[in-house]
Design a protein around this motif. Structure first.
Motif, PDB file in Angstrom:
ATOM      1  N   PHE A  66       0.838  -1.205   0.000  1.00  0.00           N
ATOM      2  CA  PHE A  66       0.000   0.000   0.000  1.00  0.00           C
ATOM      3  C   PHE A  66       0.868   1.247   0.000  1.00  0.00           C
ATOM      4  CE2 PHE A  66      -1.838   3.512   2.368  1.00  0.00           C
ATOM      5  CZ  PHE A  66      -3.024   3.709   1.683  1.00  0.00           C
ATOM      6  N   ASN A  67       1.935   1.235   0.762  1.00  0.00           N
ATOM      7  CA  ASN A  67       2.806   2.418   0.908  1.00  0.00           C
ATOM      8  C   ASN A  67       4.234   1.937   1.149  1.00  0.00           C
ATOM      9  OD1 ASN A  67       3.839   4.955   1.403  1.00  0.00           O
ATOM     10  ND2 ASN A  67       2.802   5.225   3.373  1.00  0.00           N
ATOM     11  N   PRO A  68       4.889   1.368   0.091  1.00  0.00           N
ATOM     12  CA  PRO A  68       6.200   0.729   0.279  1.00  0.00           C
ATOM     13  C   PRO A  68       7.245   1.642   0.894  1.00  0.00           C
ATOM     14  CG  PRO A  68       5.532   0.754  -2.066  1.00  0.00           C
ATOM     15  CD  PRO A  68       4.403   1.300  -1.280  1.00  0.00           C
ATOM     16  N   GLU A  69       7.201   2.937   0.589  1.00  0.00           N
ATOM     17  CA  GLU A  69       8.225   3.838   1.160  1.00  0.00           C
ATOM     18  C   GLU A  69       7.899   4.203   2.606  1.00  0.00           C
ATOM     19  OE1 GLU A  69       7.267   6.928  -1.824  1.00  0.00           O
ATOM     20  OE2 GLU A  69       7.228   8.292  -0.103  1.00  0.00           O
ATOM     21  N   GLY A  70       6.696   3.812   3.074  1.00  0.00           N
ATOM     22  CA  GLY A  70       6.307   4.177   4.443  1.00  0.00           C
ATOM     23  C   GLY A  70       5.852   2.983   5.262  1.00  0.00           C
ATOM     24  N   GLY A  71       6.510   1.854   5.081  1.00  0.00           N
ATOM     25  CA  GLY A  71       6.199   0.685   5.914  1.00  0.00           C
ATOM     26  C   GLY A  71       4.784   0.181   5.735  1.00  0.00           C
ATOM     27  N   ASP A  72       4.147   0.517   4.621  1.00  0.00           N
ATOM     28  CA  ASP A  72       2.760   0.124   4.335  1.00  0.00           C
ATOM     29  C   ASP A  72       1.782   0.669   5.365  1.00  0.00           C
ATOM     30  OD1 ASP A  72       3.702  -3.017   2.821  1.00  0.00           O
ATOM     31  OD2 ASP A  72       3.220  -1.068   1.914  1.00  0.00           O
ATOM     32  N   TRP A  73       2.184   1.800   5.980  1.00  0.00           N
ATOM     33  CA  TRP A  73       1.276   2.503   6.903  1.00  0.00           C
ATOM     34  C   TRP A  73       0.413   3.491   6.119  1.00  0.00           C
ATOM     35  CZ3 TRP A  73       0.567   1.107  11.787  1.00  0.00           C
ATOM     36  CH2 TRP A  73       1.617   0.528  12.516  1.00  0.00           C
ATOM     37  N   GLU A  74      -0.815   3.685   6.612  1.00  0.00           N
ATOM     38  CA  GLU A  74      -1.626   4.810   6.155  1.00  0.00           C
ATOM     39  C   GLU A  74      -1.808   5.736   7.347  1.00  0.00           C
ATOM     40  OE1 GLU A  74      -5.635   6.126   3.689  1.00  0.00           O
ATOM     41  OE2 GLU A  74      -5.459   4.042   4.383  1.00  0.00           O
ATOM     42  N   TRP A  75      -1.579   7.030   7.119  1.00  0.00           N
ATOM     43  CA  TRP A  75      -1.746   8.042   8.182  1.00  0.00           C
ATOM     44  C   TRP A  75      -3.072   8.770   7.999  1.00  0.00           C
ATOM     45  CZ3 TRP A  75       3.328   6.758   6.929  1.00  0.00           C
ATOM     46  CH2 TRP A  75       4.207   6.628   7.993  1.00  0.00           C
ATOM     47  N   PHE A  76      -3.671   9.131   9.114  1.00  0.00           N
ATOM     48  CA  PHE A  76      -4.970   9.818   9.103  1.00  0.00           C
ATOM     49  C   PHE A  76      -5.000  10.949  10.108  1.00  0.00           C
ATOM     50  CE2 PHE A  76      -5.651   5.353   8.304  1.00  0.00           C
ATOM     51  CZ  PHE A  76      -6.676   5.277   7.378  1.00  0.00           C
ATOM     52  N   MET A  77      -5.899  11.896   9.876  1.00  0.00           N
ATOM     53  CA  MET A  77      -6.339  12.811  10.927  1.00  0.00           C
ATOM     54  C   MET A  77      -7.826  12.493  11.114  1.00  0.00           C
ATOM     55  SD  MET A  77      -3.677  14.353  11.841  1.00  0.00           S
ATOM     56  CE  MET A  77      -4.296  15.636  12.941  1.00  0.00           C
ATOM     57  N   LEU A  78      -8.231  12.393  12.382  1.00  0.00           N
ATOM     58  CA  LEU A  78      -9.626  12.025  12.667  1.00  0.00           C
ATOM     59  C   LEU A  78     -10.388  13.193  13.277  1.00  0.00           C
ATOM     60  CD1 LEU A  78      -9.005   8.506  14.315  1.00  0.00           C
ATOM     61  CD2 LEU A  78      -9.559   9.012  11.916  1.00  0.00           C
ATOM     62  N   ALA A  79     -11.692  13.249  12.981  1.00  0.00           N
ATOM     63  CA  ALA A  79     -12.577  14.241  13.589  1.00  0.00           C
ATOM     64  C   ALA A  79     -13.044  13.693  14.947  1.00  0.00           C
ATOM     65  CB  ALA A  79     -13.784  14.477  12.665  1.00  0.00           C
TER      66      ALA A  79
END
Ligand code: HEM
Length: 119
Positions: A66-79
């Motif tokens: 999903f995100n090879p350059e970022g450890g396959d992490w997804e980052w979010f901001m939540l409401a």
């Protein structure tokens, strides 16, 4: 409160001494041989008693390149209602492209711990 220098005195609203971070790992998950399993959710709630700061940032391990350059992490901001927050242009605060610039650039300092600072 002792601040992590990696915050550069500003990230996560920590330029405000009253702000306290609470980090939650789903099911108290620990890394397995240094890597977090796909599906792990980590939420960080930074707030203060005065109620002037109420920030929710989050990370989910996606896997599957999903995100090879970022450890396959997804980052979010939540409401506050737990939904994905939107920025000033009503763009959802999630994904690799949008968030790698803002989040990954700094979380790379914790690459040896799979991009996680606090554990
Ligand atoms: C919107 C972009 C970002 C998101 C979504 C995000 C998300 C998170 C999450 C979920 C945590 C808790 C897990 C952990 O300990 O790593 C965390 C902690 C942390 N993040 Fe970020 N982050 C972002 C940007 C940044 C930036 C730009 C910096 C540094 C300049 C940074 C520095 C830190 C540090 C040092 C911690 C450890 C906890 C603390 O001392 O407050 N993050 N972040």
């Amino acid at each position: 409160m002792q601040q992590d220098p990696a915050l550069e005195g500003i990230a996560h609203s920590r330029n405000d001494e009253t702000v306290v971070p609470n980090v939650y790992f789903k099911d108290g998950q620990a890394p397995i041989i240094g890597i977090y399993p796909v599906g792990i959710i980590i939420v960080k709630h930074s707030n203060n008693p005065e109620g002037t700061m109420d920030e929710r940032s989050a990370m989910v391990k996606r896997g599957n390149n999903f995100n090879p350059e970022g450890g396959d992490w997804e980052w979010f901001m939540l409401a506050p209602d737990g939904k994905i927050a939107k920025n000033e242009n009503a763009i959802a605060m999630r994904g690799a492209n949008l968030m790698n610039g803002m989040c990954l650039q700094r979380h790379t300092a914790a690459k040896a711990k799979d991009y996680i600072f606090s554990k």
